[in-house]
Design an enzyme around this catalytic site. Sequence first.
Site, PDB file in Angstrom:
ATOM      1  N   GLU A 102     -48.487   8.254   0.529  1.00 55.76           N
ATOM      2  CA  GLU A 102     -47.427   7.832  -0.157  1.00 55.76           C
ATOM      3  C   GLU A 102     -47.953   6.891  -1.125  1.00 55.76           C
ATOM      4  O   GLU A 102     -48.326   5.740  -0.918  1.00 55.76           O
ATOM      5  CB  GLU A 102     -46.645   7.040   0.660  1.00 55.76           C
ATOM      6  CG  GLU A 102     -45.753   7.959   1.816  1.00 55.76           C
ATOM      7  CD  GLU A 102     -44.968   9.050   1.040  1.00 55.76           C
ATOM      8  OE1 GLU A 102     -44.270   8.960   0.248  1.00 55.76           O
ATOM      9  OE2 GLU A 102     -45.244  10.095   1.295  1.00 55.76           O
ATOM     10  N   ASP A 307     -51.485   6.512  17.735  1.00 56.23           N
ATOM     11  CA  ASP A 307     -50.501   7.383  17.857  1.00 56.23           C
ATOM     12  C   ASP A 307     -49.469   7.005  16.877  1.00 56.23           C
ATOM     13  O   ASP A 307     -48.730   6.103  17.126  1.00 56.23           O
ATOM     14  CB  ASP A 307     -49.899   7.500  19.463  1.00 56.23           C
ATOM     15  CG  ASP A 307     -48.932   8.541  19.594  1.00 56.23           C
ATOM     16  OD1 ASP A 307     -48.663   9.293  18.470  1.00 56.23           O
ATOM     17  OD2 ASP A 307     -48.419   8.849  20.649  1.00 56.23           O
ATOM     18  N   HIS A 398     -42.776   1.601  -7.959  1.00 53.67           N
ATOM     19  CA  HIS A 398     -42.783   2.784  -7.456  1.00 53.67           C
ATOM     20  C   HIS A 398     -42.912   3.858  -8.502  1.00 53.67           C
ATOM     21  O   HIS A 398     -43.448   5.009  -8.322  1.00 53.67           O
ATOM     22  CB  HIS A 398     -41.706   3.161  -6.677  1.00 53.67           C
ATOM     23  CG  HIS A 398     -41.770   2.508  -5.249  1.00 53.67           C
ATOM     24  ND1 HIS A 398     -41.560   1.133  -5.045  1.00 53.67           N
ATOM     25  CD2 HIS A 398     -42.303   3.228  -4.107  1.00 53.67           C
ATOM     26  CE1 HIS A 398     -41.838   0.957  -3.657  1.00 53.67           C
ATOM     27  NE2 HIS A 398     -42.289   2.168  -3.302  1.00 53.67           N
TER      28      HIS A 398
END
Lengths: 404, 404, 404, 404
Positions: A102, A307, A398
């Site tokens: 991302e 995990d 972004h």
Amino acid sequence: MKSINFQNHLITSTPNAMEKVFTEFKPSTEGQKLRKEFVEKHTNKKIELLDGPNTVNTPETFKGNIENYIGITQVPTGIVGPLKVNGQHANGEFFIPLATTEGALVASYHRGTQAITRSGGVHCVVSKTRIGRAPGFRFNTTSEAQEFAMFALNANGAIDQILAEKSRFAKLVNIEPNIIGNILILLFEYTTGDAAGQNMVTICTDAICKYLIHASKIKPKKFYIESNLAGDKKPTAKNVTSARGRRVIAEATITKEVVKSILKSTPEDIVDYYELANIASIHAGAMGAQGHYANGLAALFLATGNDVACVSESFTGINLFQVTDNGDLYVSVNIPNFVAGTVGGGTSCPTQSESLDIMNCKGSGNADKFAEIAAGLILAGELSISAAISAGHFTNAHQSFGRK
Amino acid sequence: MKSINFQNHLITSTPNAMEKVFTEFKPSTEGQKLRKEFVEKHTNKKIELLDGPNTVNTPETFKGNIENYIGITQVPTGIVGPLKVNGQHANGEFFIPLATTEGALVASYHRGTQAITRSGGVHCVVSKTRIGRAPGFRFNTTSEAQEFAMFALNANGAIDQILAEKSRFAKLVNIEPNIIGNILILLFEYTTGDAAGQNMVTICTDAICKYLIHASKIKPKKFYIESNLAGDKKPTAKNVTSARGRRVIAEATITKEVVKSILKSTPEDIVDYYELANIASIHAGAMGAQGHYANGLAALFLATGNDVACVSESFTGINLFQVTDNGDLYVSVNIPNFVAGTVGGGTSCPTQSESLDIMNCKGSGNADKFAEIAAGLILAGELSISAAISAGHFTNAHQSFGRK
Amino acid sequence: MKSINFQNHLITSTPNAMEKVFTEFKPSTEGQKLRKEFVEKHTNKKIELLDGPNTVNTPETFKGNIENYIGITQVPTGIVGPLKVNGQHANGEFFIPLATTEGALVASYHRGTQAITRSGGVHCVVSKTRIGRAPGFRFNTTSEAQEFAMFALNANGAIDQILAEKSRFAKLVNIEPNIIGNILILLFEYTTGDAAGQNMVTICTDAICKYLIHASKIKPKKFYIESNLAGDKKPTAKNVTSARGRRVIAEATITKEVVKSILKSTPEDIVDYYELANIASIHAGAMGAQGHYANGLAALFLATGNDVACVSESFTGINLFQVTDNGDLYVSVNIPNFVAGTVGGGTSCPTQSESLDIMNCKGSGNADKFAEIAAGLILAGELSISAAISAGHFTNAHQSFGRK
Amino acid sequence: MKSINFQNHLITSTPNAMEKVFTEFKPSTEGQKLRKEFVEKHTNKKIELLDGPNTVNTPETFKGNIENYIGITQVPTGIVGPLKVNGQHANGEFFIPLATTEGALVASYHRGTQAITRSGGVHCVVSKTRIGRAPGFRFNTTSEAQEFAMFALNANGAIDQILAEKSRFAKLVNIEPNIIGNILILLFEYTTGDAAGQNMVTICTDAICKYLIHASKIKPKKFYIESNLAGDKKPTAKNVTSARGRRVIAEATITKEVVKSILKSTPEDIVDYYELANIASIHAGAMGAQGHYANGLAALFLATGNDVACVSESFTGINLFQVTDNGDLYVSVNIPNFVAGTVGGGTSCPTQSESLDIMNCKGSGNADKFAEIAAGLILAGELSISAAISAGHFTNAHQSFGRK
């Protein structure tokens, strides 16, 4: 193929005549080859990149980590820091690897680490450690459930002996009975050393329960090793107000000059934003109130072989932002359910182990240190996003990083 | 170094004299080299495995996916299937790659796919699609907030024009005003084609809000592009009862013979277990009631380049288990917030793209299909774990697969 | 006794030979006498005070309000005000009767009303009105549930006709299908004029569902008039983020002088307290974030013949406290689920009707006005308690009023 | 007027020249008269019914229960029973007075009691008792908060002495520190004998905290007697999973014959309904999962002088319905937060005291017994409503009882 062990719950054939390709779960070169050919044939697709060159091209490396091995997913990894941590276990400046696809994530966390380090660092503390397994039992009546619970609460001697046999690391710290009608749920809470510990507590709790059922005069009608109360792979309000994994707190005071120069906002604007953000969280029925703990946790868990599914329980928490008497920014993140470790799971896989090592967190003795660094990282991320939103830069960041 | 663009929010030096190593965020070979040397020098650690051989050894491949690139995290990947899906968009038998370092995960999901496929497959449906951005505004009074909200709700013409300029894919489906005192939160909900779409809706919503603020007579005192109401990277009760991403339902009837032969349990035992499991979820204050959606989602998101941090919002849902009139097992999973796609983010990274391709889900036009396959996978996982717990095999399975 | 109607679900005898004393549910003098004698005989207690002198000593007055009538509970009632309300429906100064046995409650709310009125009053608005009934249906599959839902959503014509027959007041404003596997829950949302309306919507929804089941080709296997989704007598996150009953907002600006002179605190101290209080609410897993809406609502509902059990759904909400640019205190209460009215239930009982009349809220046409006054009252209570806690007076107030 | 004590926080005049009518808070005949005349004059309404004949027409009776006394609200009261209770504290058949204005409520609960008593009674148990007060403290840092918490946890000797002075009944059972950044919330949990105890724990906790602040080297910057964490007048997930007031369980087995003859349903139909009802509760984001605990609690609290506002915290819980091996119906209600008592508050008001006496629960030594009877009552109500809905009679019952 002779070497393949058939296990009793495996599938030996399927409706469309799938062969023994999926019968060996443990990773092996032979198994991978068979599997790849089979899937390629049935899908008309080529498996080339997953099976491409990699650092450790022997599937056996991943024994205990994967079944039906077909290859390797490659995740780009960035690094942020130095993050100055003043913790009880972590002390110094750390560089933190983050694996993600991302865009903007690494840049944002990096910015936060710079603000922290320039302001003298982040103070971190692990305030509570415990991991639970919560078996469920059915009885005929509440009284039976109460009697069995009482028996369990008084069985310390036998339980200690069982634990000593089953694990060197698991220490039982609490048994909490939850009775709902004729249902009993016993929450067993442990510490598990430097491992996240879910498998360890499953094995120990199973053994304890089998003993209890055997030794108790009152027998349950049914026994289930997990009732869904422990909150494994999903958050619960119970764990949020208590602890699961490590409860970690990080706090820092960011000078108003650094808020201005690095974060491009002001302490007042960030605090003002968070008053609104908390109201929105309450209105929406969130658990906790924070911005994006999940981003930093997911990238860190992935890089270090923890995990990533546990992000679903570790993401909760509460932010504090306050203007200090000096006009600086006090910020704190509070993570009640940090479920990760430095041994077990994928922590010994090749690249993952290396990433832990970069932080001097490889192997035993490092889980508290790792948790403190992680909390500092999460604080960096909350600083950065809150500053960006409060100052109106979030969208631009972004737009420039997150688009190809 | 001349080619490096200095961006105004980057860090050019740090307290311990960090050089320009972190000033170029975009991945490049030169940047990686400088960064690696710098980190190695300051940590006294070697970065070898992250920087080892890999399929596509050009950092530039990951432009838009990573900053401060240092190398590649390698995650072992297994494959499960075939999973027979009878959906509105997915029809056929699928092999599904799962990336994880958690032993037993792939084996468990594989077992579930076998039970489904042998029973005729899983029926899947995407019942609602929307992704939101929820900017917050401050006004002096409730009346002002109401007036501005009314202005926004009546600005369709202008908004359509803005959207047409900003994105080919984003379609606005709803604006919902939430007023709390003098605070207004406008929830903008979109569909975003085959992308998860968070960046797209940020950019569109930002442009719409800037227009609204400019054009409205009543001006907000403050504007924030996100209030925390949208539930980005954290679940909210609001989204759980409504939808975020795709709301997906999967259901299957597993014959009692298959429950017995493959899942080693009975329909009655599984249903009985889930009555207790739901009570435990309610008592613990969970969101939804399910076993481990997060496991399958995390492994699938990772394999396919979707955002694993979104597991923190996608994991919620509700299971149904019922014994049918024939004595078979009806099972359904209900996933209200499936936030993932087949374009954007890491979906075009090399191995990730290949994994999507194995399911015939690569690129545009495949997001609904992908969501249906994912829902079938989640159902497989819930079947497998519920059967194991109801029959008392859960501990053994983790003992044999999950330990090295 | 001949006049007593035996209804088929009544009890005609009990294990200890209870006679026909409980067979007539409707309140009557004869029934009361028989019942009193019977209970006195079996308990060896005297029933004198419940059966003492009262304003309207004819049990028949309470037809429709009570069964197994035995007498009257007497609740002391105080009055607060004047409360200046600047609403859309309530305008003027109101005196508000509050029935309670909890010392300090009336004094505290009264203090709040004085602070408001001296500061120019409270602005109130009803932003949304709806009351729901949420029947549940079982089908074989999701597809069947979807098909039935679609049929319901397209049955407007027939539904309108049914509503016209069943109620003059109920207007259907929305049908929302919730599908979970093979379960369908249809949330029917109505406006119900000036009544809280729960019975009205039960009767209407029942008739609509019976029609739908009759007319639809797809038949449900089971139908239940309420699934527990509507949130009758219990709050839900769904209703808190949406609306049940009336969604009401009240806001006021209290001058710093009044905060000082009447509330004995400062705007800054109250705002500072509430930052901490919101964090505590989030940490504890509260619904909403407020102090004691339940106190004012319970006392008001009781005085006016509204259903005090509905306090369990009406108590939720969110407070805002802010310091204005002038240094005054902005305060807002936001009540999403105000379930009360001015007709129906106990609103026409003698003293209750009089209390509504004191506020000029008796009977039809007054429910919005009543809701606005109530919101103003709740704001008074939040002001008073927050001021007391912020200034350290809370304990003293309860010590002087609340002890005999 | 000379006898009126002016208290420093009372209002002596208002913007519209309100006189000294509201300056005496304690109930008195003179005060009532002045107040009545004043309100009548300003509202042009007559106050006659509130001020009508009643059992104890001396306002002074209500000292400690009400301020600004104006009269009495009269609430019709029915009686249900006999309810056979087999508890640890309540044993025998009880008649239970319920005050309400909601038609059908008493009839429904009565029906439930008949089903229980005919099936041999309800087994009840109080499994945990505690009531909390949760002061909040602000410090500069987490470390300071930790140090102060540690000081409090080690101050037993001094705390015991303070408690001995402040209350004969309050016993401190736990101090739980909750640290969020630089905020400390100490949850003090007590038992309070037969009183609900909120005032008692306020006074004790205030004294303890003042001592701690005085004696500790580390001083908090701010101290608030309640942070909103205790859950006073609002439920929290924390209390639901733990206990507030009394945690009470009731269970009964209703024979299939009684389910048929009295409840007009079958065990299977009721269990089947509840599977759906639980799913709906989970989907809606309810706290707990039950039908209408609030109805019985509100009517019982009102009849017995308990605080009806506490229905907002006591209403939560979980129902269990199961078909037994014999085909009978096992039912259980689980009430984690039963906040009520038999002394204090309104329990000594005239009619309220009489109602407690009818159940042999008047005064000291009866709170556990009262809680067990209440739990049996709640079970009766859940039985009755679930049977009615499962069998399709709910609407008819409300149509015949609930309309005038």
